[in-house]
Enzyme design. Sequence first.
Site, mmCIF file in Angstrom:
data_model
loop_
_atom_site.group_PDB
_atom_site.id
_atom_site.type_symbol
_atom_site.label_atom_id
_atom_site.label_comp_id
_atom_site.label_asym_id
_atom_site.label_seq_id
_atom_site.Cartn_x
_atom_site.Cartn_y
_atom_site.Cartn_z
ATOM 1 N N ARG A 227 3.054 14.642 3.462
ATOM 2 C CA ARG A 227 4.229 13.991 3.713
ATOM 3 C C ARG A 227 5.354 14.948 4.332
ATOM 4 O O ARG A 227 5.667 16.204 3.671
ATOM 5 C CB ARG A 227 4.858 13.880 2.246
ATOM 6 C CG ARG A 227 6.027 13.103 2.218
ATOM 7 C CD ARG A 227 6.825 11.932 2.964
ATOM 8 N NE ARG A 227 5.833 10.958 3.058
ATOM 9 C CZ ARG A 227 6.077 10.028 2.199
ATOM 10 N NH1 ARG A 227 7.057 9.967 1.395
ATOM 11 N NH2 ARG A 227 5.212 8.681 2.515
ATOM 12 N N ASP B 27 3.903 10.253 7.352
ATOM 13 C CA ASP B 27 2.538 10.800 6.600
ATOM 14 C C ASP B 27 1.756 11.258 7.799
ATOM 15 O O ASP B 27 1.564 10.384 8.631
ATOM 16 C CB ASP B 27 1.928 9.653 6.054
ATOM 17 C CG ASP B 27 2.453 9.309 4.680
ATOM 18 O OD1 ASP B 27 3.472 10.082 4.151
ATOM 19 O OD2 ASP B 27 2.070 8.210 4.142
ATOM 20 N N GLU C 64 1.925 6.944 9.049
ATOM 21 C CA GLU C 64 2.869 6.143 8.538
ATOM 22 C C GLU C 64 4.281 6.621 8.750
ATOM 23 O O GLU C 64 4.397 7.972 8.851
ATOM 24 C CB GLU C 64 2.561 5.951 6.967
ATOM 25 C CG GLU C 64 2.793 4.714 6.404
ATOM 26 C CD GLU C 64 2.643 4.594 5.045
ATOM 27 O OE1 GLU C 64 3.261 3.643 4.560
ATOM 28 O OE2 GLU C 64 2.254 5.558 4.251
ATOM 29 N N LYS D 241 4.101 0.673 8.302
ATOM 30 C CA LYS D 241 2.817 0.751 9.080
ATOM 31 C C LYS D 241 2.734 0.985 10.330
ATOM 32 O O LYS D 241 2.339 1.604 11.173
ATOM 33 C CB LYS D 241 1.807 -0.158 8.626
ATOM 34 C CG LYS D 241 1.136 0.018 7.013
ATOM 35 C CD LYS D 241 0.693 1.120 6.880
ATOM 36 C CE LYS D 241 0.295 1.321 5.174
ATOM 37 N NZ LYS D 241 1.315 1.427 4.396
ATOM 38 N N ASN E 85 7.733 6.209 6.668
ATOM 39 C CA ASN E 85 8.270 5.521 5.639
ATOM 40 C C ASN E 85 9.735 5.493 5.511
ATOM 41 O O ASN E 85 10.322 6.601 5.750
ATOM 42 C CB ASN E 85 7.889 6.229 4.178
ATOM 43 C CG ASN E 85 6.352 6.004 3.824
ATOM 44 O OD1 ASN E 85 5.891 5.007 3.471
ATOM 45 N ND2 ASN E 85 5.509 6.922 4.476
ATOM 46 N N ARG F 89 -0.806 15.975 -0.220
ATOM 47 C CA ARG F 89 -1.187 15.263 -1.322
ATOM 48 C C ARG F 89 -2.688 15.178 -1.267
ATOM 49 O O ARG F 89 -3.208 14.664 -0.117
ATOM 50 C CB ARG F 89 -0.690 13.903 -1.441
ATOM 51 C CG ARG F 89 0.990 14.086 -1.617
ATOM 52 C CD ARG F 89 1.651 12.714 -1.065
ATOM 53 N NE ARG F 89 1.356 12.636 0.337
ATOM 54 C CZ ARG F 89 1.928 11.357 0.901
ATOM 55 N NH1 ARG F 89 2.702 10.630 0.405
ATOM 56 N NH2 ARG F 89 1.706 11.474 2.315
ATOM 57 N N ARG G 153 -7.963 8.045 -1.593
ATOM 58 C CA ARG G 153 -6.473 8.122 -1.093
ATOM 59 C C ARG G 153 -5.856 9.326 -1.830
ATOM 60 O O ARG G 153 -6.281 9.633 -3.076
ATOM 61 C CB ARG G 153 -5.999 6.704 -1.602
ATOM 62 C CG ARG G 153 -6.456 5.569 -1.344
ATOM 63 C CD ARG G 153 -6.317 4.288 -1.925
ATOM 64 N NE ARG G 153 -6.457 4.305 -3.121
ATOM 65 C CZ ARG G 153 -6.308 3.552 -4.122
ATOM 66 N NH1 ARG G 153 -5.271 2.719 -3.827
ATOM 67 N NH2 ARG G 153 -6.638 3.721 -5.438
ATOM 68 N N LYS H 88 -5.467 -1.223 5.732
ATOM 69 C CA LYS H 88 -4.387 -1.100 4.956
ATOM 70 C C LYS H 88 -3.550 -2.339 5.181
ATOM 71 O O LYS H 88 -3.368 -2.896 6.163
ATOM 72 C CB LYS H 88 -3.452 -0.170 5.585
ATOM 73 C CG LYS H 88 -4.232 1.140 5.876
ATOM 74 C CD LYS H 88 -3.111 2.176 6.282
ATOM 75 C CE LYS H 88 -3.963 3.440 6.776
ATOM 76 N NZ LYS H 88 -3.101 4.537 7.267
HETATM 77 N N1 LIG Z 1 -7.073 6.697 8.730
HETATM 78 C C1 LIG Z 1 -7.338 6.998 7.383
HETATM 79 N N2 LIG Z 1 -8.511 7.992 7.173
HETATM 80 C C2 LIG Z 1 -8.604 8.412 5.929
HETATM 81 N N3 LIG Z 1 -7.814 8.308 4.652
HETATM 82 C C3 LIG Z 1 -6.689 7.589 5.177
HETATM 83 C C4 LIG Z 1 -6.199 6.909 6.488
HETATM 84 N N4 LIG Z 1 -5.227 6.465 6.261
HETATM 85 C C5 LIG Z 1 -4.849 6.664 4.834
HETATM 86 N N5 LIG Z 1 -5.923 7.187 4.266
HETATM 87 C C6 LIG Z 1 -5.490 7.581 2.814
HETATM 88 O O1 LIG Z 1 -5.098 6.439 2.058
HETATM 89 C C7 LIG Z 1 -3.794 6.764 1.578
HETATM 90 C C8 LIG Z 1 -2.710 5.504 1.643
HETATM 91 O O2 LIG Z 1 -2.595 5.200 3.199
HETATM 92 P P1 LIG Z 1 -1.097 5.227 3.777
HETATM 93 O O3 LIG Z 1 -1.350 4.810 5.037
HETATM 94 O O4 LIG Z 1 -0.294 6.389 3.471
HETATM 95 O O5 LIG Z 1 -0.601 4.094 3.108
HETATM 96 P P2 LIG Z 1 0.606 3.941 1.774
HETATM 97 O O6 LIG Z 1 1.715 3.310 2.370
HETATM 98 O O7 LIG Z 1 -0.122 2.973 0.617
HETATM 99 O O8 LIG Z 1 0.833 5.229 1.502
HETATM 100 C C9 LIG Z 1 -3.342 8.038 2.233
HETATM 101 O O9 LIG Z 1 -2.612 8.909 1.417
HETATM 102 C C10 LIG Z 1 -4.671 8.862 2.614
HETATM 103 O O10 LIG Z 1 -5.030 9.553 1.523
HETATM 104 MG MG LIG Z 2 1.429 6.560 2.457
#
Ligand SMILES: Nc1ncnc2c1ncn2[C@@H]1O[C@H](COP(=O)(O)OP(=O)(O)O)[C@@H](O)[C@H]1O
Ligand SMILES: [Mg+2]
Length: 322
Positions: A218, A280, A288, A133, A290, A232, A240, A168
């Site tokens: 991604r 991401d 993100e 993150k 990864n 996605r 999410r 998160k």
């Molecule tokens: N700033 C944001 N605004 C809206 N949706 C978000 C945001 N950040 C994450 N999300 C949603 O949450 C999901 C998971 O967040 P992410 O940061 O990618 O964590 P993870 O490591 O669990 O995948 C993303 O796939 C997205 O759909």
């Molecule tokens: Mg993610």
Amino acid sequence: MKFAFIIDPIDRLDPGHDTSVALMEAAQVLGHEIWITQANQLGVMEGRAFAFLQPVQLVPVELQDGRWVAANPWFKVGDRVQRFLDEMDAVFMRTDPPVTVPYLYATYILDYINPEKTLVVNSPKGIRTANEKMYALQFAEAMPETIVTLDKQVIREFAERQGAAVLKPLGGKAGEGVLFLDPGDRNFNSMVEISTHQGVMPVMVQTYLPDAKLGDKRIILLHGEPIGAVNRIPTGQEFRGNMAVGGAVAPTEITDREREICAQLAPFLRRDGLIFVGIDVIGGYLTEVNVTSPTGIREIDRLSGVNLGRQVIEWIVENARN
Ligand SMILES: Nc1ncnc2c1ncn2[C@@H]1O[C@H](COP(=O)(O)OP(=O)(O)O)[C@@H](O)[C@H]1O
Ligand SMILES: [Mg+2]
């Protein structure tokens, strides 16, 4: 060449979805020797990292009516042997997050692989440097407005200022623990308390990006170069987009802005030995990076008619030291 993959127990992997399987399969098809092990099977002796390894043979998945179909059984493992990891040409660290203390200790063991002999993907130092993150925070212009804190009042003021936010956990994956924060929610304080373990664990809080409805892209980067992408899209009531929570996958292109983000990241990724990475991107914003066991290859291959596993293995063969 000889490749070792540090993975979760192989019988728990999904051959039609998991990138580790795609990489092993590609390596096997290209004629390389594949060995598997787990993070808890590693050690150091005489100053060299060793592992209990098993040879593995895979039956490659096949695309049927747009889906990957695996044989049953889809793998066969041989007898366990103890070997120094520098006998391998490359070692892939692909244990799933979260990055726990045993996970971190495994990376310290991997520091004792001679880099003259063996390429470790991703670099254990890089994995320790790059919290998935927080690594993105270095690229402030590419990122949505984001804070990291465990302070409830700071989180409340941020969420009120943004109107809506996403919280998160710093060690999460697959959408676990990711919360939509509405400052008017009567559970607001309670959600923050649970997420911060009563004010002990810092969390990330980010402005809510409405474009998330259109998808969370991604993008797979190989040595800093974008080589493929998949979108996605959240389904049903879910905000999410993660595949693990029912996100629908769709083919996509990499935009100019996204290429710029990748170009910005590339020198940092190369410096940190982060060779195989999945970023991401939501609405053109990096959320993100990864680095532990990025996934997406099976979906990209299926939707875009490519073979990213082969591309990755060919790069490794070119760049492994001997
Ligand atoms: N700033 C944001 N605004 C809206 N949706 C978000 C945001 N950040 C994450 N999300 C949603 O949450 C999901 C998971 O967040 P992410 O940061 O990618 O964590 P993870 O490591 O669990 O995948 C993303 O796939 C997205 O759909
Ligand atoms: Mg993610």
